[in-house]
Enzyme design. Structure first.
Site, PDB file in Angstrom:
ATOM      1  CE1 TYR A 109      42.749  41.859  33.328  1.00 35.61           C
ATOM      2  CE2 TYR A 109      41.561  42.202  31.192  1.00 35.61           C
ATOM      3  CZ  TYR A 109      42.429  41.176  31.974  1.00 35.61           C
ATOM      4  OH  TYR A 109      43.188  40.831  31.284  1.00 35.61           O
ATOM      5  CD  GLU A 196      46.349  40.506  33.050  1.00 31.38           C
ATOM      6  OE1 GLU A 196      47.551  39.454  34.222  1.00 31.38           O
ATOM      7  OE2 GLU A 196      44.965  39.510  33.072  1.00 31.38           O
TER       8      GLU A 196
END
Ligand code: ADP
Ligand code: MG
Length: 387
Positions: A109, A196
């Protein structure tokens, strides 16, 4: 403003960030044609909606043949995808992205955001990628690193800290440093509010790629980016919010029953809180702002009266710059075309309060007057409850 994954990946690619090869498809035939242009034996057909959680909801399909691509595209196009992020109503799939299927060794992530505390741009990184990051934050916060970037570029020390936190080694550390620098440039130059990658992947052959990408533009900087404005997909937005934005109203659709009309964001927040305290939920946030005209107030009332979710309307105006008579005139204008089909509770205080009340009373409108916010919320919640 949100954009689609394929659009975010195109922006990232401009800045040199490695992304899988892929093509957009608006029909089943286009999906098969797109797959044929990619030199691969595994394809991934991905529903393009402004929401994540598609993988778990069946919106990301791995295909081993062109027939499977055809089948996946047929199943996804025009279907309604309900994911953890869409709400119960889900989102209709109008666009597909057909990508080469990659061999994933690890999923990370990685995101960038504006850290208000440090007033800097921060990276959030985790070796536990591809999952719900909120869940990781809750269950294993030690797996998340938040690092504010001190200067206007990512330093060697900073990129090294992130790469080693992700467990990268050797040549991957340098690749990661380049990627972080490219992401940072993208974020700054495109005036992002959030960027993201979930997941960022390491492939079996040791390459780092952005496998998923979410880009949120800073609305206040959109005037500098007509190229991002062009990416707006109104099909993904709440029709009530689109209507509100046409009239410059600060409006956010919510899922409760009480339609709110308030001046000032702080007072609007307080109004929403007190509705909740009295046992119901607001149907919207609406700040009519300071420079309101009869026209904008009228449009705001129309929006509330035509919203099927709204069971009662609570008007909470503390007239300073905003004049209470303007609010009243806006209401009188609105009901010419949109009848008052739900109970309306009014709390009007301040500039031209008496004039405002008189206008409403003289028109013979069945409005319930409240003396303070507490009472107004009580009346509105009770009126909604009766319906
Ligand atoms: P979402 O976050 O909406 O679920 P993602 O783009 O993150 O959608 O995809 C979900 C999962 O599907 C990824 O974590 C990955 O495991 C797999 N996936 C997505 N794109 C590809 C691809 N091009 N090749 C291989 N697997 C993929
Ligand atoms: Mg994802």
């Amino acid at each position: 403003m949100n954009i689609h994954e394929y659009q975010a990946k195109a922006i990232l690619a401009e800045f040199g960030v490695p992304v899988p090869r892929g093509a957009l498809a608006l029909s089943v035939d286009e999906a098969v044609a797109a797959a044929q242009t990619l030199d691969t034996s595994v394809w991934v057909v991905k529903a393009q909606i402004h929401a994540g959680g598609r993988g778990k909801a069946g919106g990301v399909r791995v295909c081993k043949s062109l027939d499977e691509v055809r089948e996946a595209a047929g199943a996804l196009l025009d279907s309604v995808l309900v994911t953890k992020q869409t709400g119960d109503a889900g989102k209709q799939v109008n666009r597909l992205y057909v990508e080469e299927g990659l061999d994933i060794a690890r999923e990370f992530y990685l995101s960038l955001l504006v850290d208000r505390e440090t007033e800097k741009i921060a990276f959030v990184a985790s070796p536990a990628g591809g999952m719900d990051i909120e869940e990781v934050a809750e269950k294993s916060p030690d797996k998340i690193l938040t690092l504010s970037i001190a200067a206007d570029h990512v330093s060697d020390d900073e990129s090294h800290a992130i790469a080693s936190f992700l467990g990268l080694e050797g040549a991957q550390i340098k690749a990661c440093a380049e990627l972080l620098s490219e992401l940072h440039s993208t974020f700054c130059q495109k005036d992002a509010a959030m960027l993201e990658l979930n997941p960022l992947i390491l492939t079996g052959t040791g390459d780092l790629l952005a496998l998923d990408a979410k880009f949120v533009a800073d609305d206040n900087a959109l005037y500098r980016h007509p190229e991002i404005m062009d990416l707006r997909d109104v099909d993904e937005e709440d029709p009530r919010e689109i209507e509100a934005s046409r009239f410059g109203l600060n409006y956010i659709a919510l899922d409760g029953h009480i339609g709110c009309m308030v001046n000032g964001a702080g007072l609007a927040m307080a109004t929403m809180d007190i509705i909740q305290l009295k046992g119901d939920k607001p149907a919207n946030f609406l700040d009519v702002g300071g420079g309101v005209t009869v026209d904008t107030v009228c449009e705001a009332f129309k929006l509330l009266f035509s919203d099927a979710h709204v069971k009662a309307v609570l008007v909470n105006i503390f007239g300073g710059i905003v004049r209470c008579d303007v609010i009243a005139r806006g209401l009188l204008e609105a009901i010419k075309t949109h009848p008052m089909n739900v109970p309306v509770v009014m709390r009007l205080v301040g500039t031209n309060e008496q004039e405002g009340r008189k206008l409403v009373k003289d028109a013979g409108l069945d409005v319930r007057w409240a003396e303070d916010l507490d009472q107004a919320a009580e009346f509105a919640v009770a009126a909604a409850g009766e319906r």
